[in-house]
Design a protein around this motif. Sequence first.
Motif, mmCIF file in Angstrom:
data_model
loop_
_atom_site.group_PDB
_atom_site.id
_atom_site.type_symbol
_atom_site.label_atom_id
_atom_site.label_comp_id
_atom_site.label_asym_id
_atom_site.label_seq_id
_atom_site.Cartn_x
_atom_site.Cartn_y
_atom_site.Cartn_z
ATOM 1 N N ALA A 241 -42.353 -20.880 -48.853
ATOM 2 C CA ALA A 241 -42.324 -19.505 -49.344
ATOM 3 C C ALA A 241 -40.888 -19.119 -49.646
ATOM 4 O O ALA A 241 -39.964 -19.518 -48.947
ATOM 5 N N GLU A 242 -40.716 -18.338 -50.704
ATOM 6 C CA GLU A 242 -39.385 -17.890 -51.095
ATOM 7 C C GLU A 242 -39.414 -16.391 -51.322
ATOM 8 O O GLU A 242 -40.306 -15.870 -51.996
ATOM 9 N N GLN A 243 -38.446 -15.702 -50.748
ATOM 10 C CA GLN A 243 -38.351 -14.253 -50.907
ATOM 11 C C GLN A 243 -37.315 -13.951 -51.972
ATOM 12 O O GLN A 243 -36.125 -14.211 -51.793
ATOM 13 N N ALA A 244 -37.757 -13.413 -53.087
ATOM 14 C CA ALA A 244 -36.838 -13.091 -54.175
ATOM 15 C C ALA A 244 -36.015 -11.868 -53.814
ATOM 16 O O ALA A 244 -36.482 -10.976 -53.104
ATOM 17 N N GLN A 294 -47.660 -12.015 -53.688
ATOM 18 C CA GLN A 294 -47.959 -13.312 -54.260
ATOM 19 C C GLN A 294 -48.690 -14.187 -53.240
ATOM 20 O O GLN A 294 -48.413 -14.127 -52.041
ATOM 21 N N PRO A 295 -49.635 -15.000 -53.710
ATOM 22 C CA PRO A 295 -50.301 -15.918 -52.787
ATOM 23 C C PRO A 295 -49.326 -16.970 -52.293
ATOM 24 O O PRO A 295 -48.328 -17.266 -52.935
ATOM 25 N N LYS A 296 -49.648 -17.518 -51.148
ATOM 26 C CA LYS A 296 -48.796 -18.577 -50.623
ATOM 27 C C LYS A 296 -48.859 -19.794 -51.536
ATOM 28 O O LYS A 296 -49.907 -20.107 -52.084
ATOM 29 N N PRO A 297 -47.736 -20.486 -51.697
ATOM 30 C CA PRO A 297 -47.772 -21.707 -52.501
ATOM 31 C C PRO A 297 -48.726 -22.717 -51.888
ATOM 32 O O PRO A 297 -48.943 -22.742 -50.682
ATOM 33 N N LYS A 298 -49.279 -23.553 -52.752
ATOM 34 C CA LYS A 298 -50.154 -24.598 -52.255
ATOM 35 C C LYS A 298 -49.380 -25.536 -51.340
ATOM 36 O O LYS A 298 -48.204 -25.788 -51.547
#
Length: 499
Positions: A241-244, A294-298
Amino acid sequence: MLSANILAERFAAPVDKELPGRVQEAIDRILQKQLGEGSFSLWSDSGDVAPWLSAYALDFLSRAQEKGYVVPEYFYRKGMQWLIDQVKNADNPQVQDLAPLAYAHWVLARTGQGRHEDARYLFDTWFAKIPSPLAQAQLAGALALLGDRSRAIKGLKAAMERANGDPASSWRNYGSRLRNLAGIIHIIAESGIKEVDPAPAWQELTRLFAQEKYLSTQEQAWLVMASLTLEPSSPLELDIAEQAPAQAKKEEKEQPEKKKPSLLTRIKAALSFGSSEPLEAEAPASPQDEEKEQPKPKTPKSTFFALQRDGNSLLSNRVTITNKGDKAVWLVTTVQGSPVKAPEPMENGFTIFREWYNTAGEPMPVDAIQQGELMVVTLQGEVKTGSDFQALLVDLLPAGFEIERPITERDTAFSWLKDQLTDNLYVDARDDRFVAAFDTKFLPKVNGNKKMSRFQSAYLVRAVTPGIYTLPPVEVEAMYRPEYRARSGVGTVIVSGAE
């Protein structure tokens, strides 16, 4: 070097397209150090025979030839014949000959030229006296390739047990515990002995690796060989996960006409995976979608995983990687860049300093040098470890200067340096640096102190271009114990135009 791109592909790192050319250049440089009878010297084709390094060089050349690189057949065959002669004539070897002989057996067995009777004799008679656990493993590995599995299993188990428990290492065979463990792991895999489990060696190797700040070239090379034995197991189970930054979201609101990729898409674009298929691209989202959670990345289903970021992105975005699996995951951070300030002076086992003189031996200030002037640069220091090893001295040349030539003990033009200069193993005056190598075993002691010795090298340099230049540090380090090193400070040198 031969396997760097294999590892790059496996670990999802960029492939070096120029690597084949550098490998071919390395082959040519190695052959320049081959002696007439087929062996190799460390520094040139006129030096002393280096038996262990001869086997090491031929190990590299044989693997390069197997990968399709051009290795001149005449020189290759001459080297291999030298190895064969060594093992044939080793009826009563000295202890210092055992490690090179074991390595020779390994190289010959790998290339289909092994001699079982000679390898068996060395194992039965001398195995316990072989000074290095890596050499013991090489001899055992040779026996495995020659079909003698019982001796091979016994030898590999003994070598691994010794490498795990024995803190001693010898630079004379360019060794360390880390190097030995990595080499043993590689040999266990390449010899095909499944009865010996390398897991204990891996456990100790990773512990040692985590403690090291510097690695010798030998350690780096054998770590690569050990890494090639790793096989994909169960896929990683990671959440990324990345927080912009808030500012980025503000800019997106202010420019609704420009559609930007969603956060998830940007993360996917920055990821590369080892054995898995890349995640599918996602269509650009609208600004309204960006405001939604946003959904979590796969979760990547891959054994190896790499996340690449530039410096600005790392400073502004927070990336969180969470291990969702039930197995430990290794995380390694690699940073590349240019330092924002000059390196600080440091000393560990060495001292080092540089002095400038005119040709008569009088000290010269480095802020008042005239264009065209000749100077003598001396590089002096002490070794404080009480250990014997080979050391490398490197003095980077400031811009505006050219080295005329090294100064040696036999140089009569500078009598004021008589009896002060080290008898170096190797000296090279390059376009951008002065390089010297020496053996601490033969250095004079300081005031009779057995744990301290001194060294000094010198070269003649000319100021050719006026200007104000940074004076780089001079550095010295133990070649195969790189934790022992010293670095001087950075300075400034001024060259005035000729009057």
